[in-house]
Design a protein around this motif. Structure first.
Motif, PDB file in Angstrom:
ATOM      1  N   ASN A 418     -53.316 -20.472  26.831  1.00 43.39           N
ATOM      2  CA  ASN A 418     -53.366 -19.087  26.909  1.00 43.39           C
ATOM      3  C   ASN A 418     -53.600 -18.622  28.595  1.00 43.39           C
ATOM      4  O   ASN A 418     -55.025 -19.009  28.989  1.00 43.39           O
ATOM      5  N   MET A 420     -54.048 -15.846  31.568  1.00 40.79           N
ATOM      6  CA  MET A 420     -54.210 -14.529  31.737  1.00 40.79           C
ATOM      7  C   MET A 420     -54.015 -14.127  33.673  1.00 40.79           C
ATOM      8  O   MET A 420     -54.463 -15.092  34.051  1.00 40.79           O
ATOM      9  N   TRP A 423     -54.196  -7.939  36.556  1.00 40.22           N
ATOM     10  CA  TRP A 423     -53.453  -6.588  36.636  1.00 40.22           C
ATOM     11  C   TRP A 423     -54.179  -5.512  37.320  1.00 40.22           C
ATOM     12  O   TRP A 423     -55.073  -5.819  37.752  1.00 40.22           O
ATOM     13  N   THR A 462     -52.166  -1.962  32.912  1.00 36.74           N
ATOM     14  CA  THR A 462     -51.945  -3.251  32.340  1.00 36.74           C
ATOM     15  C   THR A 462     -50.370  -3.788  32.699  1.00 36.74           C
ATOM     16  O   THR A 462     -50.379  -5.026  32.601  1.00 36.74           O
ATOM     17  N   SER A 465     -48.578  -6.023  37.122  1.00 40.62           N
ATOM     18  CA  SER A 465     -49.015  -7.338  37.398  1.00 40.62           C
ATOM     19  C   SER A 465     -48.084  -7.990  38.406  1.00 40.62           C
ATOM     20  O   SER A 465     -47.213  -8.744  37.630  1.00 40.62           O
ATOM     21  N   ASN A 482     -50.955 -11.909  28.883  1.00 43.18           N
ATOM     22  CA  ASN A 482     -51.214 -10.148  28.853  1.00 43.18           C
ATOM     23  C   ASN A 482     -50.188  -9.716  29.800  1.00 43.18           C
ATOM     24  O   ASN A 482     -50.062  -8.625  30.025  1.00 43.18           O
ATOM     25  N   ALA A 485     -47.453  -7.549  26.831  1.00 40.37           N
ATOM     26  CA  ALA A 485     -47.756  -7.992  25.656  1.00 40.37           C
ATOM     27  C   ALA A 485     -46.938  -7.236  24.352  1.00 40.37           C
ATOM     28  O   ALA A 485     -46.913  -7.845  23.294  1.00 40.37           O
ATOM     29  N   TYR A 505     -55.021  -3.722  25.243  1.00 39.77           N
ATOM     30  CA  TYR A 505     -56.066  -4.509  25.107  1.00 39.77           C
ATOM     31  C   TYR A 505     -55.861  -5.400  23.667  1.00 39.77           C
ATOM     32  O   TYR A 505     -56.301  -6.434  23.585  1.00 39.77           O
ATOM     33  N   TRP A 508     -53.794  -8.302  23.472  1.00 35.71           N
ATOM     34  CA  TRP A 508     -54.357  -9.444  24.197  1.00 35.71           C
ATOM     35  C   TRP A 508     -55.289 -10.117  23.290  1.00 35.71           C
ATOM     36  O   TRP A 508     -55.390 -11.589  23.356  1.00 35.71           O
ATOM     37  N   ARG A 509     -56.245  -9.344  22.772  1.00 36.36           N
ATOM     38  CA  ARG A 509     -57.329  -9.903  21.737  1.00 36.36           C
ATOM     39  C   ARG A 509     -56.904 -10.613  20.698  1.00 36.36           C
ATOM     40  O   ARG A 509     -57.462 -11.751  20.279  1.00 36.36           O
ATOM     41  N   CYS A 521     -59.859 -10.927  36.996  1.00 33.28           N
ATOM     42  CA  CYS A 521     -59.458  -9.951  35.787  1.00 33.28           C
ATOM     43  C   CYS A 521     -60.743  -9.649  35.028  1.00 33.28           C
ATOM     44  O   CYS A 521     -61.927 -10.271  34.895  1.00 33.28           O
ATOM     45  N   VAL A 526     -62.035  -5.863  28.217  1.00 36.89           N
ATOM     46  CA  VAL A 526     -61.123  -6.142  27.216  1.00 36.89           C
ATOM     47  C   VAL A 526     -61.848  -6.841  25.624  1.00 36.89           C
ATOM     48  O   VAL A 526     -61.429  -6.201  24.738  1.00 36.89           O
TER      49      VAL A 526
END
Length: 592
Positions: A418, A420, A423, A462, A465, A482, A485, A505, A508-509, A521, A526
């Motif tokens: 993962n 990230m 942004w 978001t 980026s 992210n 997404a 968000y 992302w979670r 970040c 988030v």
């Protein structure tokens, strides 16, 4: 004055200069290839490639232009290669190099200028570095300008040659469309005046020039409809809060407008510094720019090309000064200057010199003053070549992109973790002038660890980026958790804001906590406190990258973070010092 006139008329003995012309072109080609071998692709370059690779052909016409602000031609061209698996680095540079070589071949072999001008122009800052080393659609704009200049003399006898060249310019960039529009307006009035003089106005529909202008008008309207910004399109100035009245009365905009002609060649402030950051140089540039406005206009008036020069140049420079300009746009101004002198040099009798310049030349009899003017003129003329050399060296010796981040991910096999990436976040108070260095220092030091204290967040964008867009081209799948997404197949940056960030968000979670983070970040915005309890990310790599101007580099620094419970799994990473000089210690493992 005969010497000045001969400067713009190809002498008979220069018509047989094929070998030397070819040698210069080969040197230009070799130079471009050599520098691009070291050049790292920057955001604008990778963004265009990713759009060409991921966006559908329908989106290239109906969606992308509303957010990119450019006609779709460059993306369509790249899509032929990008959609068929061609490597981004080699292919993008090769395509741009081919276009630049074609453009410089037209300039070297077909322009009416003497050797010294034809041989120096290809190595100036815009034509060598900005449009040669950096791969953008402006390489096509160069071809279009030179084809326009070649076709201009016989535009009334062969209108389609001139129109098709202007169409190519219109399809290359939005600013190219503005310039072509200005030229078409001037030509339309010239045609109408001619028909009135010859009492043939009622037969205008029999004139092929009319139909060619109708053709480019249809193209222009179609392109304008394509590039009208969407309601949620983010671009410079979209949310700066300035009204039309604010812009009209804002003095610095006029300073930029005055300096534009000089910035297109020898100026150094735009793209390196702010025009008011070095007042002495800023004043000199404004004076030189105003002198160039007067000089260019005087030559255009004397040679009956005033509106041909002034209208398109005024349109584009006003947009640059009052709305948006970046350093690479100014090369179009340089191209318009060349176009002006090219078409004047090819008219009967060559370039006519304004009377006041003749008088000024005859009145200056002092050898010292003449020598000073010659030296100053030589310095100003050679400065763009020097800038080209400086920029190329800076590019070769500095990190200009985020290729190193892609290398870190590949070398450590992190593609399936993962990750990230930063942004755009607008914090409360970002619009306030805050000169409290102590506050700024505390904020910077705090961000070396994530999560950390930061100002309240006003708006989270978001989709914006740029780091993700520079990393993604080197991978076949979206490796940034992210990044887009809600549309992970789109591996380019959507210029969208005014969004429902909480909805994004939540996506992302669903993927859990990031293992690695590129750049700072605010993850506490988030994830909730319970999820982040006992979690922290520490920097393991510092990435220093930059953008290159004419004489300097503008540095940026981001950190590559890793979650601290992963150090045993990735022992190759070490925590780095923060800016206070403290060394982070490995946390002792808790007993089971």
């Amino acid at each position: 004055m005969s010497k000045l006139k001969s400067l713009f008329i190809r002498r008979a003995d220069e018509k047989n200069s094929f070998k030397s012309d070819l040698l210069v072109l080969l040197i230009y080609t070799a130079g471009i290839i050599f520098v691009t071998c070291f050049h790292e692709l920057w955001f604008d370059e990778t963004q265009a490639w990713q759009i060409a690779k991921c966006a559908s052909f329908k989106e290239l016409f109906t969606y992308i232009p509303h957010y990119e602000g450019h006609p779709p031609m460059w993306h369509l061209l790249l899509s032929v290669f990008a959609k068929n698996g061609a490597p981004v680095d080699f292919t993008l540079k090769a395509i741009n190099t081919v276009f630049c070589v074609i453009a410089m071949a037209l300039l070297i072999f077909r322009s009416p200028f003497p050797r010294i001008v034809r041989y120096l122009l290809p190595f100036t800052f815009f034509f060598f570095y900005q449009y040669g080393v950096l791969s953008r659609p402006y390489s096509i704009s160069m071809i279009a300008f030179f084809l326009m200049a070649i076709a201009y003399k016989e535009r009334n006898a062969h209108p389609w040659r001139y129109i098709l060249a202007m169409t190519l310019l219109s399809l290359s960039t939005a600013f190219g469309l503005m310039i072509a529009g200005g030229l078409c307006i001037v030509w339309t009035f010239e045609i109408i005046a001619e028909l009135i003089r010859n009492k043939k106005l009622k037969f205008f529909w029999k004139d092929m020039r009319f139909w060619s202008l109708c053709f480019i008008l249809v193209i222009a309207v179609a392109v304008m409809l394509m590039i009208i910004p969407a309601d949620n399109c983010y671009y410079i100035g979209a949310d700066d809060g300035l009204s039309v009245f604010d812009r009209v009365i804002f003095l610095p905009f006029y300073e930029y407008l005055a300096a534009m002609p000089f910035e297109s060649w020898s100026g150094i402030l735009l793209g390196n510094y702010d025009i008011n950051s070095i007042p002495a140089i800023g004043i000199v540039e404004i004076i030189c720019g105003l002198a160039m406005w007067v000089g260019l206009s005087a030559f255009a008036v004397k040679n009956k090309k005033f509106f041909t020069f002034f209208l398109p140049y005024l349109i584009v420079t006003v947009v640059w000064a009052f709305k948006y300009v970046s350093i690479h746009h100014l090369g179009l101004g340089a191209l318009l200057h060349i176009f002006l002198f090219w078409i004047m040099a090819e008219q009967e009798g060559g370039i006519a010199v304004p009377e006041f310049m003749k008088k000024l030349n005859s009145n200056v009899t002092s050898p010292a003053i003449r020598k000073f003017v010659m030296v100053a003129g030589a310095v100003i003329c050679l400065a763009p070549v020097a800038y080209s050399v400086i920029a190329s060296v800076l590019d070769m010796t500095h990190e200009v992109g985020l290729t190193c981040v892609a290398d870190i991910i590949k070398e450590n096999h992190l593609e399936d973790t993962n990750i990230m990436a930063m942004w755009e976040v607008v914090y409360e108070g970002d619009d306030d002038d805050d000169d409290d260095d102590e506050k700024i220092d505390r904020y910077l030091f705090a961000t070396l660890e994530i999560p950390s204290a930061h100002r309240p967040i006003k708006e989270s964008r978001t989709y914006l980026s740029g780091a993700s867009a520079m990393i993604q081209p080197y991978f076949d799948k979206n490796i940034i958790m992210n990044f887009n997404a809600d549309c992970p197949e789109d591996m380019y940056m959507h210029y969208q804001y005014k969004e429902d960030s909480e909805k994004i968000y939540s996506l992302w979670r669903e993927k859990g906590l990031p293992d690695f983070i590129v750049g700072y970040c605010p993850i506490d915005d988030v994830y909730d406190e319970k999820t982040l309890e006992g979690v922290r990310y520490l920097p393991v790599k510092m990435i220093d990258y930059c953008t290159v101007g004419k004489v300097c580099v503008n540095h940026s620094c981001i950190y590559f973070y890793m979650r601290d419970d992963l150090f045993d799994e990735y022992p190759q990473f070490e925590w780095i010092n923060d800016q206070t000089g403290n060394v982070f210690e490995r946390k002792p493992q808790k007993a089971e």
